[in-house]
Design an enzyme around this catalytic site. Structure first.
Site, PDB file in Angstrom:
ATOM      1  N   ARG A  40       0.823  -1.220   0.000  1.00 20.73           N
ATOM      2  CA  ARG A  40       0.000   0.000   0.000  1.00 20.73           C
ATOM      3  C   ARG A  40       0.853   1.263   0.000  1.00 20.73           C
ATOM      4  NH1 ARG A  40      -3.897  -1.713   4.613  1.00 20.73           N
ATOM      5  NH2 ARG A  40      -5.203  -3.287   3.626  1.00 20.73           N
ATOM      6  N   ARG A  96      -3.450   6.237   1.063  1.00 18.56           N
ATOM      7  CA  ARG A  96      -4.085   7.365   1.758  1.00 18.56           C
ATOM      8  C   ARG A  96      -3.181   8.117   2.721  1.00 18.56           C
ATOM      9  NH1 ARG A  96      -9.245   4.309   4.158  1.00 18.56           N
ATOM     10  NH2 ARG A  96      -7.650   2.714   4.420  1.00 18.56           N
ATOM     11  N   ARG A 128      -6.793  11.284  -5.851  1.00 23.16           N
ATOM     12  CA  ARG A 128      -8.054  10.543  -5.724  1.00 23.16           C
ATOM     13  C   ARG A 128      -9.249  11.497  -5.784  1.00 23.16           C
ATOM     14  NH1 ARG A 128      -9.831   5.833  -1.403  1.00 23.16           N
ATOM     15  NH2 ARG A 128     -12.052   6.206  -1.522  1.00 23.16           N
ATOM     16  N   ASP A 142      -6.798  -2.833  -7.423  1.00 22.76           N
ATOM     17  CA  ASP A 142      -7.475  -3.444  -6.288  1.00 22.76           C
ATOM     18  C   ASP A 142      -7.612  -4.930  -6.543  1.00 22.76           C
ATOM     19  OD1 ASP A 142     -10.197  -4.206  -4.708  1.00 22.76           O
ATOM     20  OD2 ASP A 142      -9.186  -2.542  -3.739  1.00 22.76           O
ATOM     21  N   TYR A 189     -15.001 -12.275  -0.310  1.00 22.50           N
ATOM     22  CA  TYR A 189     -15.750 -11.049  -0.619  1.00 22.50           C
ATOM     23  C   TYR A 189     -16.970 -11.352  -1.481  1.00 22.50           C
ATOM     24  CZ  TYR A 189     -11.880  -8.257   1.209  1.00 22.50           C
ATOM     25  OH  TYR A 189     -10.935  -7.688   2.029  1.00 22.50           O
TER      26      TYR A 189
END
Length: 354
Positions: A27, A31, A40, A77, A154
């Site tokens: 990552r 963020r 973003r 992703d 998921y």
């Protein structure tokens, strides 16, 4: 493709000599970086960012401008594959990923297509090509996918889960249906990763985020078996050099011996496993990647350097170690602390490679 100027990441994965231990962060484009948050915002939302090759390239390169990293990782992703199967991926603020359609029955599984990586996931391949062009040989580019078990969690739960009630219910009541889904996902991931490699990815990582939620026998049957199938189906040489494969099962340290026989070149470790113990257990079969607790980045610079030194000493002399965090960098981490981590790896590791 341009000549690779820094290949120590690829060399370490293959246990070839390096001058210092290579380092990257899971990552690393994310963020915690203010420039990522700005890009973003321009993209509108997360999937808008993933689906725009130029912006995906921009955020992939952002951490390389800040830190002397030894690899870039494709910004994407893991859930792009189930999205391409028609499940309708979306993100709820504060809730994480969700699917409009969920998979609960054999009929649901039978109706899923195997995505064509060019037709259905072309935006990912365009991002890989764009990033490789812009990297211009600076460092290698890592492609990736989720493991079949992790993707299935998921798809069956409909999003994130704490107890995995629905997928474990299927595992114990309708194992044949779950196997059918995992097999279809493994075939899809092989196509997807091979197309990433053809597009320019120079190493690939399989993220088995939820494999550690399984018992030992179930892990072998429902997770590792399908990662092994993927490893056996991947292109392992491109552009005149080997394409290393990394398998990373979070909370999977108890299974390192069997994982080392599953066909990967390297195993990722989370922070719950001692890296020296891991090296003794896997011997020369695979390289190791990891494994500093991401929360160490909340510590002082001195404490970060101390932890880097401890992990390097734990692994010991010689190649075969790629330094990383034991999972993705936290969104609240200070970029300046991340810089201390990356620089400390290069500075403190040279002595182990003389």
């Amino acid at each position: 493709m341009s000549e690779l100027k820094n290949d120590r990441f690829l060399r370490a994965l293959l246990k070839e000599p390096v001058d210092v231990t290579p380092v990257w962060m899971m990552r690393q484009a994310g963020r915690y970086l203010p420039e990522y948050r700005a890009t973003r915002a321009r993209a509108g939302d997360f999937m808008g960012l993933c689906g725009n090759p130029e912006l995906a390239c921009e955020v992939t390169l952002q951490p390389l401008e800040r830190f002397p990293l030894d690899a870039a990782i494709l910004f994407s992703d893991i859930l792009t594959v189930p999205d391409a199967m028609g499940l309708g991926l979306y993100f709820e603020t504060g809730e994480g990923p969700r699917f409009k359609k969920i998979v609960r029955t054999e009929a649901d599984v039978d109706s899923l297509p195997i995505p064509d990586p060019q037709a259905d996931l072309g935006y990912v391949m365009d991002a890989v090509k764009t990033i490789r062009r812009e990297l211009n040989g600076r460092v290698p580019l890592i492609g990736f996918s989720g493991s079949p078990w992790t993707l299935a969690t998921y798809m069956i739960e409909g999003g994130s889960s704490k107890d995995f009630r629905h997928i474990k219910g299927m595992m114990y009541s309708e194992p044949a249906t779950l196997h059918k889904l995992l097999d279809k996902l493994a075939d899809s991931v092989i196509l997807y990763l091979n197309e990433q490699i053809r597009s320019g990815a120079q190493a690939v990582q399989i993220f088995d985020t939820w494999g550690g939620a399984l018992s030992g026998l179930m892990y072998l049957e429902f997770s590792l078996k399908y990662m092994q199938k993927i490893a056996s189906g991947l292109i392992r040489e491109s552009e005149g050099r080997k394409v290393p494969v990394i398998m990373f099962t979070k909370n999977g340290g108890q299974w390192l011996e069997v994982m080392a026989d599953a066909g990967a070149d390297a195993l990722g470790l989370d922070w719950t496993t001692d890296i020296g113990d891991a090296r003794r257990r896997v011997g020369d079969k695979v390289s190791l990647q990891g494994n500093m607790d991401p929360s160490v980045l909340y510590g002082t610079p001195a404490r970060i350097r101390e932890e880097v030194a401890r992990i390097l000493e734990g692994y010991g002399a010689g190649s075969g170690h790629v330094m990383n965090l034991g999972h993705g960098i936290h969104q609240f981490a200070d970029p300046e602390r991340a810089k201390v981590f990356v620089e400390a790896v290069h500075e403190l590791s040279a002595t182990y490679h003389s």
